[in-house]
Design an enzyme around this catalytic site. Structure first.
Site, PDB file in Angstrom:
ATOM      1  N   LEU A  23      26.273   4.788 -26.391  1.00 59.24           N
ATOM      2  CA  LEU A  23      26.272   5.794 -27.180  1.00 59.24           C
ATOM      3  C   LEU A  23      24.601   6.239 -26.438  1.00 59.24           C
ATOM      4  O   LEU A  23      24.482   5.513 -25.873  1.00 59.24           O
ATOM      5  CB  LEU A  23      26.059   5.506 -29.230  1.00 59.24           C
ATOM      6  CG  LEU A  23      27.608   4.832 -29.513  1.00 59.24           C
ATOM      7  CD1 LEU A  23      26.824   4.829 -30.361  1.00 59.24           C
ATOM      8  CD2 LEU A  23      28.149   6.166 -28.808  1.00 59.24           C
ATOM      9  N   GLY A  24      24.607   7.379 -26.974  1.00 57.15           N
ATOM     10  CA  GLY A  24      23.167   8.190 -26.287  1.00 57.15           C
ATOM     11  C   GLY A  24      22.896   9.777 -26.070  1.00 57.15           C
ATOM     12  O   GLY A  24      22.170   9.851 -25.677  1.00 57.15           O
ATOM     13  N   LYS A  60      11.260  10.837 -19.230  1.00 59.55           N
ATOM     14  CA  LYS A  60       9.748  10.848 -19.742  1.00 59.55           C
ATOM     15  C   LYS A  60       9.343   9.232 -19.333  1.00 59.55           C
ATOM     16  O   LYS A  60       8.295   9.041 -18.902  1.00 59.55           O
ATOM     17  CB  LYS A  60      10.306  10.186 -21.173  1.00 59.55           C
ATOM     18  CG  LYS A  60       9.621  12.111 -22.097  1.00 59.55           C
ATOM     19  CD  LYS A  60      10.275  12.765 -22.117  1.00 59.55           C
ATOM     20  CE  LYS A  60      10.516  13.559 -20.956  1.00 59.55           C
ATOM     21  NZ  LYS A  60      11.730  15.081 -20.932  1.00 59.55           N
ATOM     22  N   HIS A 103     -13.014  10.896 -35.599  1.00 57.17           N
ATOM     23  CA  HIS A 103     -13.242  11.174 -33.784  1.00 57.17           C
ATOM     24  C   HIS A 103     -14.175   9.804 -32.994  1.00 57.17           C
ATOM     25  O   HIS A 103     -14.368   8.754 -33.795  1.00 57.17           O
ATOM     26  CB  HIS A 103     -14.963  11.634 -34.479  1.00 57.17           C
ATOM     27  CG  HIS A 103     -15.957  11.907 -32.591  1.00 57.17           C
ATOM     28  ND1 HIS A 103     -16.218  12.976 -32.154  1.00 57.17           N
ATOM     29  CD2 HIS A 103     -17.102  11.337 -32.313  1.00 57.17           C
ATOM     30  CE1 HIS A 103     -16.993  13.383 -30.958  1.00 57.17           C
ATOM     31  NE2 HIS A 103     -18.005  11.833 -31.378  1.00 57.17           N
TER      32      HIS A 103
HETATM   33  C1  LIG Z   1      16.610  16.371 -17.950  1.00 50.25           C
HETATM   34  C2  LIG Z   1      16.365  16.811 -19.621  1.00 50.25           C
HETATM   35  C3  LIG Z   1      15.387  16.542 -20.121  1.00 50.25           C
HETATM   36  C4  LIG Z   1      15.425  16.428 -21.767  1.00 50.25           C
HETATM   37  N1  LIG Z   1      14.466  16.177 -21.934  1.00 50.25           N
HETATM   38  C5  LIG Z   1      14.057  16.169 -23.450  1.00 50.25           C
HETATM   39  C6  LIG Z   1      12.952  15.313 -24.251  1.00 50.25           C
HETATM   40  O1  LIG Z   1      11.691  15.314 -23.890  1.00 50.25           O
HETATM   41  N2  LIG Z   1      13.078  16.166 -25.608  1.00 50.25           N
HETATM   42  C7  LIG Z   1      14.041  16.641 -26.232  1.00 50.25           C
HETATM   43  O2  LIG Z   1      13.718  17.087 -27.152  1.00 50.25           O
HETATM   44  N3  LIG Z   1      15.172  16.474 -25.531  1.00 50.25           N
HETATM   45  C8  LIG Z   1      15.521  16.978 -24.073  1.00 50.25           C
HETATM   46  N4  LIG Z   1      16.127  17.453 -23.569  1.00 50.25           N
HETATM   47  C9  LIG Z   1      17.503  18.160 -24.589  1.00 50.25           C
HETATM   48  C10 LIG Z   1      18.227  16.627 -25.086  1.00 50.25           C
HETATM   49  O3  LIG Z   1      18.480  15.884 -23.853  1.00 50.25           O
HETATM   50  C11 LIG Z   1      19.111  16.651 -25.793  1.00 50.25           C
HETATM   51  O4  LIG Z   1      19.023  18.347 -26.636  1.00 50.25           O
HETATM   52  C12 LIG Z   1      19.874  16.387 -26.520  1.00 50.25           C
HETATM   53  O5  LIG Z   1      20.455  14.940 -25.640  1.00 50.25           O
HETATM   54  C13 LIG Z   1      21.540  16.723 -27.697  1.00 50.25           C
HETATM   55  O6  LIG Z   1      22.496  15.947 -27.829  1.00 50.25           O
HETATM   56  P1  LIG Z   1      23.389  16.708 -28.897  1.00 50.25           P
HETATM   57  O7  LIG Z   1      23.284  15.324 -29.466  1.00 50.25           O
HETATM   58  O8  LIG Z   1      23.966  17.263 -29.167  1.00 50.25           O
HETATM   59  O9  LIG Z   1      24.145  16.059 -26.730  1.00 50.25           O
HETATM   60  P2  LIG Z   1      24.743  15.257 -26.058  1.00 50.25           P
HETATM   61  O10 LIG Z   1      22.575  14.343 -25.833  1.00 50.25           O
HETATM   62  O11 LIG Z   1      24.668  15.694 -24.708  1.00 50.25           O
HETATM   63  O12 LIG Z   1      25.732  13.966 -25.979  1.00 50.25           O
HETATM   64  C14 LIG Z   1      26.580  14.304 -26.706  1.00 50.25           C
HETATM   65  C15 LIG Z   1      27.374  13.485 -26.253  1.00 50.25           C
HETATM   66  O13 LIG Z   1      28.949  14.036 -26.584  1.00 50.25           O
HETATM   67  C16 LIG Z   1      29.913  13.199 -25.805  1.00 50.25           C
HETATM   68  N5  LIG Z   1      31.053  14.166 -25.729  1.00 50.25           N
HETATM   69  C17 LIG Z   1      30.935  15.246 -25.330  1.00 50.25           C
HETATM   70  N6  LIG Z   1      32.370  15.579 -25.496  1.00 50.25           N
HETATM   71  C18 LIG Z   1      33.394  14.530 -26.185  1.00 50.25           C
HETATM   72  C19 LIG Z   1      34.257  14.945 -26.880  1.00 50.25           C
HETATM   73  N7  LIG Z   1      35.790  15.822 -26.721  1.00 50.25           N
HETATM   74  N8  LIG Z   1      34.924  14.060 -27.021  1.00 50.25           N
HETATM   75  C20 LIG Z   1      34.234  12.104 -27.443  1.00 50.25           C
HETATM   76  N9  LIG Z   1      32.665  12.744 -26.886  1.00 50.25           N
HETATM   77  C21 LIG Z   1      32.205  13.223 -26.476  1.00 50.25           C
HETATM   78  C22 LIG Z   1      29.566  13.298 -24.720  1.00 50.25           C
HETATM   79  O14 LIG Z   1      29.788  12.050 -23.944  1.00 50.25           O
HETATM   80  C23 LIG Z   1      27.677  12.413 -25.364  1.00 50.25           C
HETATM   81  O15 LIG Z   1      27.751  11.525 -25.047  1.00 50.25           O
HETATM   82  C24 LIG Z   1      16.170  16.667 -22.731  1.00 50.25           C
HETATM   83  C25 LIG Z   1      17.449  18.240 -21.258  1.00 50.25           C
HETATM   84  C26 LIG Z   1      17.710  17.304 -20.381  1.00 50.25           C
HETATM   85  C27 LIG Z   1      18.896  17.625 -19.369  1.00 50.25           C
END
Ligand SMILES: Cc1cc2nc3c(=O)[nH]c(=O)nc-3n(C[C@H](O)[C@H](O)[C@H](O)COP(=O)(O)OP(=O)(O)OC[C@H]3O[C@@H](n4cnc5c(N)ncnc54)[C@H](O)[C@@H]3O)c2cc1C
Length: 492
Positions: free
Chosen positions: A46-47, A59, A471
């Site tokens: 997860l994550g 980070k 401060h």
């Molecule tokens: C280099 C980088 C740095 C970043 N830094 C920051 C930051 O500092 N702060 C911040 O707020 N945001 C940051 N982001 C953005 C942040 O990572 C994303 O906005 C966030 O992860 C989105 O969350 P989510 O749950 O929508 O999707 P995701 O984190 O992409 O998770 C989606 C999950 O769904 C799973 N999945 C996909 N399709 C299926 C399926 N059909 N069936 C089952 N599982 C599936 C994937 O395996 C994944 O685990 C950064 C992004 C990048 C690339």
């Protein structure tokens, strides 16, 4: 399509597809409301992007970069690393990149385990496999087909999950330039995080948050960094003054920043990569480096999840939702990076997950508002912003008053030896309502929390000018910036 071999009897209140920050937050909150929850994640961890290839690892490395930078300037703080032997030079700190990577990986492992624990604690049913909607609900119950891990088509489909509601949280992936696939030299955020050593030279295509953070990080670690940005400015979503000052500071640190640069081709050479681009004056240019990072944005993962069989509406590949995160298909919600019209940020995913869970549970919620989303970029110096930029406020018809305070006047910034940047407050001239706050400087990513609260509570300049800030803290720079709106900053 592989055949269904097992159908479970349970009907969940909600099935969540995707276990990133959006998905797991929705799962835990729905469980806290007493709902029966299934969390379907294709990988064994997860994550999502955030924990494994985004927020957390970047980070971690950026914090290492900050420490490394302090080490380089240790003498400014009266610290040396010994006198050395004889007439030789004093010893210098050395960077053990393997250990840096190990620390980063350790942080990821720790938090992955933390999520495993929270799944159990919240009694969420966790299912590993690739989820796809089968179509509209039948008698108010949706069906999600779950195929083997990673959606491998050769794997036998193992189950169908039945749920009254489905939350789609499948996230996004890095966009690539046409015809390119990532490898050991042409990198996305995934490959660059696993580099075995700091590259001598790095070209970064795209200077949004991802590109700018890697530029800042690898420059600090000693790489020769070139940034190629198509738009007229880097960090183009930020207030113009923030982009301008960050550009100046990047250049001062030796980062070669090129805006208005249109990348034409990226090729592998004997020892690295060659990037051909047209510069802002229309002249063809070529730049070579050891590696290239392509950071030109993210694509929502909305294909191959069965949406075509539903009423879910898309807008350029992203899912359209209402203020409760509901799609046009009854009982199907979308959160996080796949949602149209919201920034692709982990905290947007998390909050949109909490909104969807509240709606499903019949609880009160506040919709996610675009102009209340803090944006944090962990460059050196950091950026934290929320609300309208000066240009957006003016374009929106506001008569605007601006207050700007430089960190040079803040005593805590002097203590930290970190004077670059400023706080800029955008306020409505008539009512004094604070419309936006834009911080470039030390602690900006934490300081912005105050501004988010101010905007959420519709605070005014006058109210904030009489709000006590301790401060000596960096937060006093906000107090001075509110004062500056009325031409009354104390420390400038
Ligand atoms: C280099 C980088 C740095 C970043 N830094 C920051 C930051 O500092 N702060 C911040 O707020 N945001 C940051 N982001 C953005 C942040 O990572 C994303 O906005 C966030 O992860 C989105 O969350 P989510 O749950 O929508 O999707 P995701 O984190 O992409 O998770 C989606 C999950 O769904 C799973 N999945 C996909 N399709 C299926 C399926 N059909 N069936 C089952 N599982 C599936 C994937 O395996 C994944 O685990 C950064 C992004 C990048 C690339």
């Amino acid at each position: 399509m592989a055949e269904t071999v097992q159908v479970t009897g349970t009907i969940y209140d909600v099935a969540i597809v995707g276990g990133g920050p959006g998905g797991y937050t929705a799962a835990f909150r729905a469980a806290q409301y007493g709902l029966k929850v299934a969390l379907i994640e294709k990988t064994d961890k997860l994550g999502g992007t955030c924990l494994h290839w985004g927020c957390v690892p970047t980070k971690a490395l950026l914090f290492n970069a900050e420490i490394w930078d302090h080490m380089q300037h240790a003498s400014d703080f009266g610290i040396s690393f010994g006198a050395g032997s004889g007439d030789g030079p004093a010893p210098k700190p050395t960077l053990d990149w393997g250990a840096v990577q190990q620390r980063k990986n350790g942080i990821i492992v720790k938090h992955t385990k933390g999520l495993d624990f929270l799944v159990k604690k919240n009694k969420v049913t966790r299912i590993q496999g690739y989820g796809r909607l089968t179509g509209s609900a039948v008698d108010g119950v949706h069906t999600v087909d779950v195929a083997g891990p990673n959606g491998d088509a050769s794997q036998v489909q193992t189950s169908q999950i039945k749920a009254k509601n489905v939350i789609l949280a499948t996230g996004s992936e890095a966009r690539m330039l046409p015809g390119l696939t990532p490898d050991d030299r042409i990198l996305t955020n995934i490959e660059i995080l696993a580099l075995e050593q700091v590259p001598k030279s790095l070209i970064i295509v795209g200077a949004g948050a991802v590109g700018s953070e890697f530029a800042s990080m690898f420059r600090t670690f000693g790489a020769e960094v070139t940034v190629l940005e198509f738009l007229p400015r880097i960090m183009a979503l930020e207030d113009e003054e923030v982009s301008k000052e960050l550009t100046r500071l990047f250049k001062k640190r030796g980062i070669d920043v090129n805006t208005g640069a249109k990348v034409e081709t990226i090729e592998r050479t004997a020892s690295g990569v060659k990037v051909s681009y047209t510069d802002a004056n229309g002249r063809p240019q070529v730049k070579e480096a050891e590696k290239v990072l392509v950071a030109v944005g993210r694509a929502p993962r909305t294909a191959e999840v069965g949406l075509e069989k539903t009423k879910v509406e898309l807008e350029r590949g992203s899912v359209k939702v209402d203020e409760a995160q509901q799609t046009a298909e009854p009982g199907v919600f979308a959160i996080g990076d796949i949602v149209a019209g919201l920034p692709l940020l982990a905290h947007v995913g998390m909050m949109s997950g909490m909104v969807a869970a509240a709606k499903i549970a019949g609880k009160k919620f506040r919709p996610v508002r675009r102009d209340r989303v803090p944006a944090c970029t962990f460059t050196e110096p950091q950026i934290g912003s929320v609300g309208l930029t000066e240009a957006q406020a003016r374009a929106g018809g506001h008569e605007v008053k601006i207050g700007k305070f430089p960190f040079a006047g803040n005593s805590k910034a002097t203590v930290l030896g970190s004077h670059d940047g400023f706080v800029k407050v955008v306020a409505d001239a008539k009512f004094g309502e604070i419309l936006g706050v834009h911080i470039l400087g030390p602690g900006a990513t934490d300081l912005i929390a105050e501004a988010v609260t101010v905007l959420e509570l519709e605070g005014t300049v006058e109210e904030m000018m009489f709000t006590i800030h301790a401060h000596p803290t960096l937060s006093e720079s906000l107090l001075d910036a509110y004062g500056a709106v009325e031409g009354m900053a104390i420390n400038a």
